[in-house]
Write an enzyme that holds these catalytic residues in place. Structure first.
Site, PDB file in Angstrom:
ATOM      1  N   ASN A 102      -7.837 -33.356  27.102  1.00 14.43           N
ATOM      2  CA  ASN A 102      -7.304 -33.318  25.851  1.00 14.43           C
ATOM      3  C   ASN A 102      -5.196 -32.963  26.080  1.00 14.43           C
ATOM      4  O   ASN A 102      -5.667 -32.020  26.168  1.00 14.43           O
ATOM      5  CB  ASN A 102      -7.940 -33.329  24.637  1.00 14.43           C
ATOM      6  CG  ASN A 102      -8.585 -34.331  24.122  1.00 14.43           C
ATOM      7  OD1 ASN A 102      -8.652 -35.597  24.495  1.00 14.43           O
ATOM      8  ND2 ASN A 102      -8.907 -34.526  22.732  1.00 14.43           N
ATOM      9  N   ARG A 106     -14.813 -28.053  35.643  1.00 14.36           N
ATOM     10  CA  ARG A 106     -14.183 -27.515  33.918  1.00 14.36           C
ATOM     11  C   ARG A 106     -14.814 -27.429  33.217  1.00 14.36           C
ATOM     12  O   ARG A 106     -16.271 -27.844  33.669  1.00 14.36           O
ATOM     13  CB  ARG A 106     -13.712 -28.867  33.405  1.00 14.36           C
ATOM     14  CG  ARG A 106     -14.460 -30.352  33.920  1.00 14.36           C
ATOM     15  CD  ARG A 106     -15.037 -31.492  32.532  1.00 14.36           C
ATOM     16  NE  ARG A 106     -13.367 -31.011  31.714  1.00 14.36           N
ATOM     17  CZ  ARG A 106     -13.797 -32.586  31.770  1.00 14.36           C
ATOM     18  NH1 ARG A 106     -13.045 -33.437  32.388  1.00 14.36           N
ATOM     19  NH2 ARG A 106     -12.286 -32.378  30.525  1.00 14.36           N
ATOM     20  N   CYS A 122     -11.129 -28.375  26.569  1.00 20.04           N
ATOM     21  CA  CYS A 122     -11.294 -27.564  27.358  1.00 20.04           C
ATOM     22  C   CYS A 122     -10.954 -26.838  28.111  1.00 20.04           C
ATOM     23  O   CYS A 122      -9.623 -26.529  28.298  1.00 20.04           O
ATOM     24  CB  CYS A 122     -11.223 -29.130  28.321  1.00 20.04           C
ATOM     25  SG  CYS A 122     -12.334 -30.611  27.827  1.00 20.04           S
TER      26      CYS A 122
HETATM   27  C1  LIG Z   1     -12.869 -35.776  24.424  1.00 16.65           C
HETATM   28  C2  LIG Z   1     -13.016 -35.763  26.181  1.00 16.65           C
HETATM   29  C3  LIG Z   1     -11.407 -34.663  26.820  1.00 16.65           C
HETATM   30  C4  LIG Z   1     -12.116 -33.107  26.193  1.00 16.65           C
HETATM   31  C5  LIG Z   1     -11.010 -31.877  25.376  1.00 16.65           C
HETATM   32  O1  LIG Z   1      -9.871 -32.119  26.055  1.00 16.65           O
HETATM   33  N1  LIG Z   1     -11.482 -31.638  24.692  1.00 16.65           N
HETATM   34  C6  LIG Z   1     -10.657 -30.843  23.537  1.00 16.65           C
HETATM   35  C7  LIG Z   1      -9.842 -31.148  22.097  1.00 16.65           C
HETATM   36  S1  LIG Z   1      -8.921 -30.731  21.736  1.00 16.65           S
HETATM   37  O2  LIG Z   1      -8.037 -30.755  23.116  1.00 16.65           O
HETATM   38  O3  LIG Z   1      -9.423 -29.858  20.464  1.00 16.65           O
HETATM   39  O4  LIG Z   1      -8.326 -31.728  20.748  1.00 16.65           O
HETATM   40  C8  LIG Z   1     -11.678 -36.636  27.590  1.00 16.65           C
HETATM   41  C9  LIG Z   1     -12.142 -36.509  29.180  1.00 16.65           C
HETATM   42  C10 LIG Z   1     -11.766 -37.932  29.527  1.00 16.65           C
HETATM   43  C11 LIG Z   1     -12.081 -38.900  28.423  1.00 16.65           C
HETATM   44  C12 LIG Z   1     -12.168 -39.645  28.507  1.00 16.65           C
HETATM   45  C13 LIG Z   1     -11.882 -40.376  30.113  1.00 16.65           C
HETATM   46  C14 LIG Z   1     -12.233 -41.253  30.385  1.00 16.65           C
HETATM   47  C15 LIG Z   1     -12.236 -42.772  29.192  1.00 16.65           C
HETATM   48  C16 LIG Z   1     -11.040 -43.196  29.287  1.00 16.65           C
HETATM   49  C17 LIG Z   1     -11.081 -44.141  28.195  1.00 16.65           C
HETATM   50  O5  LIG Z   1      -9.444 -44.662  28.270  1.00 16.65           O
HETATM   51  C18 LIG Z   1     -11.085 -43.996  26.970  1.00 16.65           C
HETATM   52  C19 LIG Z   1     -12.618 -43.546  26.821  1.00 16.65           C
HETATM   53  C20 LIG Z   1     -12.593 -42.571  28.106  1.00 16.65           C
HETATM   54  C21 LIG Z   1     -14.460 -42.517  28.143  1.00 16.65           C
HETATM   55  C22 LIG Z   1     -12.685 -40.771  27.432  1.00 16.65           C
HETATM   56  C23 LIG Z   1     -13.038 -40.354  26.317  1.00 16.65           C
HETATM   57  C24 LIG Z   1     -12.451 -39.520  26.430  1.00 16.65           C
HETATM   58  O6  LIG Z   1     -11.453 -39.021  25.791  1.00 16.65           O
HETATM   59  C25 LIG Z   1     -12.252 -38.237  26.993  1.00 16.65           C
HETATM   60  C26 LIG Z   1     -14.310 -37.823  27.468  1.00 16.65           C
END
Ligand SMILES: C[C@H](CCC(=O)NCCS(=O)(=O)O)[C@H]1CC[C@H]2[C@@H]3CC[C@@H]4C[C@H](O)CC[C@]4(C)[C@H]3C[C@H](O)[C@]12C
Length: 316
Positions: free
Chosen positions: A79, A16, A2
């Site tokens: 993340n 974002r 992200c």
């Molecule tokens: C995956 C996303 C980050 C995207 C990112 O940065 N992708 C790069 C991957 S990489 O860096 O290439 O590996 C993150 C950002 C916000 C997060 C939610 C926050 C609320 C909630 C918190 C709870 O505790 C668990 C579930 C929950 C729905 C979360 C799910 C998931 O974790 C979300 C969507």
């Protein structure tokens, strides 16, 4: 992966790219002023600032990915795998679970200074939202129109960094991302001079040669450099239309097209599921999904005095 960024013209903008391979039915969620915020280990907050953001479509709790409050403070979670290290409950601190931190900060802070004051006493705990949803490894960017900070919990504890570029991506930790920018200080929006050495007759045969060396890949460190360069050099008119448009162009410089980042064989790809842009002064959320048109929701069009979450499905 992200990327989050800030942009200042007449108004302040924050937003974002949400890059991932799966969605949790995310939607626009407005938390009105009287929605009771129930925290697991800390006193509830019954009345607070109104908040608009993108949240998971799970249960009646604002599980925000990114959001902005009516005072102009904005925050996003990105993340932060491997480095992130939430702590067990600590009786001498204010314990906030990682999924509670966006509502906790935005419900009661007007500025970065307010947020910093809350962070001093905070322990970001490893409590899970539910058995199906264990804590996600995240770090956060928080911004108002004057300043930006990054919050990370690592093995050594909670770090709060001032963020002079107003950009955040993923790994490695923020201090290393910022240090890495030193390697790119020769980049420029101007045509380069020949400083190669010797007497070679080197020519400027194309526009844009001042930015040769700017990374074009979508790894997290490269996106940090690219988004920072584009943001620092960005020029636009200061009307709403030109500012929002320019902001989406900054994000587009680091977007992920479907197919280019394989996360699991045979065909699970990470791509930019949505991009969003808050006008933090006006409480407007603009967004577009990968296939959708640009749409907006203004929190002040809704009744912010109620006590129920207001949800809108994303237009795709
Ligand atoms: C995956 C996303 C980050 C995207 C990112 O940065 N992708 C790069 C991957 S990489 O860096 O290439 O590996 C993150 C950002 C916000 C997060 C939610 C926050 C609320 C909630 C918190 C709870 O505790 C668990 C579930 C929950 C729905 C979360 C799910 C998931 O974790 C979300 C969507």
């Amino acid at each position: 992966m992200c990327t989050a960024a800030n942009y200042l013209t007449k108004c302040h903008y924050f937003g974002r790219n949400f890059d991932y391979e799966i969605s949790y039915n995310e939607r626009v969620t407005i938390t009105p002023r009287n929605y009771p915020l129930i925290f697991r280990d800390t006193e509830d907050i019954e009345n607070h600032y109104g908040i608009i953001g993108i949240a998971a479509g799970i249960d009646e709790y604002p599980l925000y990915y990114d959001a902005c409050n009516e005072k102009g403070l904005a925050m996003g979670g990105l993340n932060f795998p491997d480095y992130c290290d939430y702590k067990p409950l600590n009786e001498s601190k204010v314990n906030i679970a990682s999924f509670e931190i966006i509502p906790y900060i935005l419900s009661q802070s007007k500025t970065i200074n307010d947020a910093k004051r809350l962070l001093v006493d905070l322990n970001i705990s490893n409590e899970k939202f539910s058995t199906q949803l264990p804590p996600s490894p995240l770090h956060w960017i928080i911004s108002d129109r004057n300043a930006s900070i990054v919050v990370e919990v690592v093995k050594e504890g909670l770090n709060v960094y001032d963020n002079p570029v107003g950009v955040l991506t993923n790994n490695p930790p923020f201090d290393k991302q910022l240090f890495n920018l030193n390697n790119y200080m020769a980049l420029s929006n101007k045509a380069p001079e020949n400083t190669f050495g010797g007497n070679l007759d080197l020519a400027i045969y194309s526009r844009g040669m001042g930015s040769i060396g700017l990374p074009g890949d979508v790894s997290s460190q490269s996106r940090f450099v690219k988004a920072s360069f584009v943001k620092e050099n960005s020029v636009s008119g200061d009307s709403e239309k030109e500012s929002v448009s320019q902001f989406f162009h900054i994000l587009a410089s680091v977007e992920q097209q479907k197919g280019c980042t394989l996360v699991e064989e045979p065909d699970k790809f990470e791509y930019t599921i949505y991009s969003d842009c808050y006008n933090t002064d006006k409480g407007i959320l603009y967004y577009k999904t990968y296939d959708g048109p640009q749409t907006s929701v203004n929190m002040h069009d809704e009744n912010l005095e109620t006590d129920q979450l207001i949800n809108f499905e994303l237009i795709d």
